[in-house]
Write a protein that holds these residues in place. Structure first.
Motif, PDB file in Angstrom:
ATOM      1  N   ASP A  39       1.299  -1.032   0.038  1.00 26.19           N
ATOM      2  CA  ASP A  39       0.227  -0.302  -0.136  1.00 26.19           C
ATOM      3  C   ASP A  39       0.680   0.937  -0.412  1.00 26.19           C
ATOM      4  N   MET A  40       2.244   1.363   0.247  1.00 30.39           N
ATOM      5  CA  MET A  40       3.614   2.365   0.036  1.00 30.39           C
ATOM      6  C   MET A  40       2.750   3.216   1.238  1.00 30.39           C
ATOM      7  N   GLY A  41       2.709   2.363   1.933  1.00 30.23           N
ATOM      8  CA  GLY A  41       2.992   3.016   3.289  1.00 30.23           C
ATOM      9  C   GLY A  41       4.426   3.240   4.307  1.00 30.23           C
ATOM     10  N   ARG A  42       5.145   4.548   4.641  1.00 30.62           N
ATOM     11  CA  ARG A  42       5.883   4.420   4.992  1.00 30.62           C
ATOM     12  C   ARG A  42       6.172   3.698   5.845  1.00 30.62           C
ATOM     13  N   VAL A  43       7.386   3.039   6.055  1.00 23.37           N
ATOM     14  CA  VAL A  43       7.834   2.257   7.341  1.00 23.37           C
ATOM     15  C   VAL A  43       8.728   2.224   8.314  1.00 23.37           C
ATOM     16  N   ARG A  44       8.418   3.122   9.003  1.00 30.24           N
ATOM     17  CA  ARG A  44       9.433   3.953  10.699  1.00 30.24           C
ATOM     18  C   ARG A  44      10.080   2.459  11.372  1.00 30.24           C
ATOM     19  N   VAL A  45      11.163   2.691  12.119  1.00 27.43           N
ATOM     20  CA  VAL A  45      11.799   2.575  12.900  1.00 27.43           C
ATOM     21  C   VAL A  45      11.316   2.750  14.502  1.00 27.43           C
ATOM     22  N   LYS A  46      10.225   1.376  15.269  1.00 27.48           N
ATOM     23  CA  LYS A  46       9.810   1.847  16.286  1.00 27.48           C
ATOM     24  C   LYS A  46      10.651   1.081  17.964  1.00 27.48           C
ATOM     25  N   LYS A  47      11.285   1.392  18.368  1.00 25.46           N
ATOM     26  CA  LYS A  47      11.888   0.561  19.853  1.00 25.46           C
ATOM     27  C   LYS A  47      10.714   0.151  21.091  1.00 25.46           C
ATOM     28  N   VAL A  48      11.030  -0.789  20.584  1.00 27.12           N
ATOM     29  CA  VAL A  48       9.871  -2.551  21.702  1.00 27.12           C
ATOM     30  C   VAL A  48      10.391  -3.172  22.812  1.00 27.12           C
ATOM     31  N   CYS A  49      10.497  -3.007  23.949  1.00 24.12           N
ATOM     32  CA  CYS A  49      10.561  -3.758  24.859  1.00 24.12           C
ATOM     33  C   CYS A  49      10.273  -5.355  25.029  1.00 24.12           C
ATOM     34  N   GLU A  50      10.757  -6.052  24.465  1.00 21.75           N
ATOM     35  CA  GLU A  50      10.915  -7.940  23.930  1.00 21.75           C
ATOM     36  C   GLU A  50       9.221  -7.850  24.908  1.00 21.75           C
ATOM     37  N   LEU A  51      10.276  -8.330  26.381  1.00 21.85           N
ATOM     38  CA  LEU A  51       8.995  -8.018  27.672  1.00 21.85           C
ATOM     39  C   LEU A  51       8.240  -7.609  28.046  1.00 21.85           C
ATOM     40  N   GLU A  52       7.985  -5.792  27.805  1.00 26.10           N
ATOM     41  CA  GLU A  52       6.776  -5.631  27.775  1.00 26.10           C
ATOM     42  C   GLU A  52       5.800  -5.454  27.025  1.00 26.10           C
ATOM     43  N   ASP A  53       6.021  -5.576  25.944  1.00 33.27           N
ATOM     44  CA  ASP A  53       5.951  -4.964  24.516  1.00 33.27           C
ATOM     45  C   ASP A  53       4.923  -3.708  24.303  1.00 33.27           C
ATOM     46  N   ARG A  54       5.843  -2.974  25.114  1.00 35.31           N
ATOM     47  CA  ARG A  54       6.149  -1.345  24.404  1.00 35.31           C
ATOM     48  C   ARG A  54       6.529  -0.171  24.272  1.00 35.31           C
ATOM     49  N   GLU A  55       6.606   0.534  23.540  1.00 33.13           N
ATOM     50  CA  GLU A  55       7.149   1.428  22.427  1.00 33.13           C
ATOM     51  C   GLU A  55       8.076   2.100  23.808  1.00 33.13           C
ATOM     52  N   VAL A  56       9.380   2.252  23.530  1.00 35.38           N
ATOM     53  CA  VAL A  56      10.039   2.445  25.184  1.00 35.38           C
ATOM     54  C   VAL A  56      11.080   4.031  24.288  1.00 35.38           C
ATOM     55  N   ALA A  57      10.926   5.156  25.177  1.00 35.57           N
ATOM     56  CA  ALA A  57      11.381   6.623  25.120  1.00 35.57           C
ATOM     57  C   ALA A  57      12.994   6.410  24.880  1.00 35.57           C
ATOM     58  N   GLN A  58      13.941   7.100  24.274  1.00 37.77           N
ATOM     59  CA  GLN A  58      15.584   6.551  24.033  1.00 37.77           C
ATOM     60  C   GLN A  58      15.855   7.033  25.706  1.00 37.77           C
ATOM     61  N   SER A  59      15.311   8.058  25.993  1.00 35.48           N
ATOM     62  CA  SER A  59      16.190   8.619  28.048  1.00 35.48           C
ATOM     63  C   SER A  59      15.943   6.922  28.489  1.00 35.48           C
TER      64      SER A  59
END
Length: 79
Positions: A39-59
């Motif tokens: 569908d030509m949607g833009r692919v981004r890189v998200k940093k996700v915790c494997e244990l909590e299955d949530r996106e984490v901030a850079q800090s």
């Protein structure tokens, strides 16, 4: 007009060809992005915790190494 960076000449026997090197005045680089082919949607890189299955901030991200299976040592000092 751009300023000459280097002047010189190349000689081929009796023929002398003058050379003038000038700096570039335009940016000709191309930026590539990743797209989903269906569908030509833009692919981004998200940093996700494997244990909590949530996106984490850079800090919240630190560095470390794994010295045994499922055991790691943090080399980042927490403040």
């Amino acid at each position: 007009m751009p300023r000459t960076v280097w002047n010189g000449a190349i000689s081929f026997g009796l023929v002398n060809v003058p050379i003038h090197v000038v700096s570039a005045i335009e940016n000709h680089s191309i930026a590539f992005h990743q797209y989903h082919l269906e569908d030509m949607g833009r692919v981004r890189v998200k940093k996700v915790c494997e244990l909590e299955d949530r996106e984490v901030a850079q800090s919240e991200i630190g560095k470390g190494y794994e010295y045994a299976k499922d055991q790691c040592h943090s080399s980042t000092r927490l403040i």
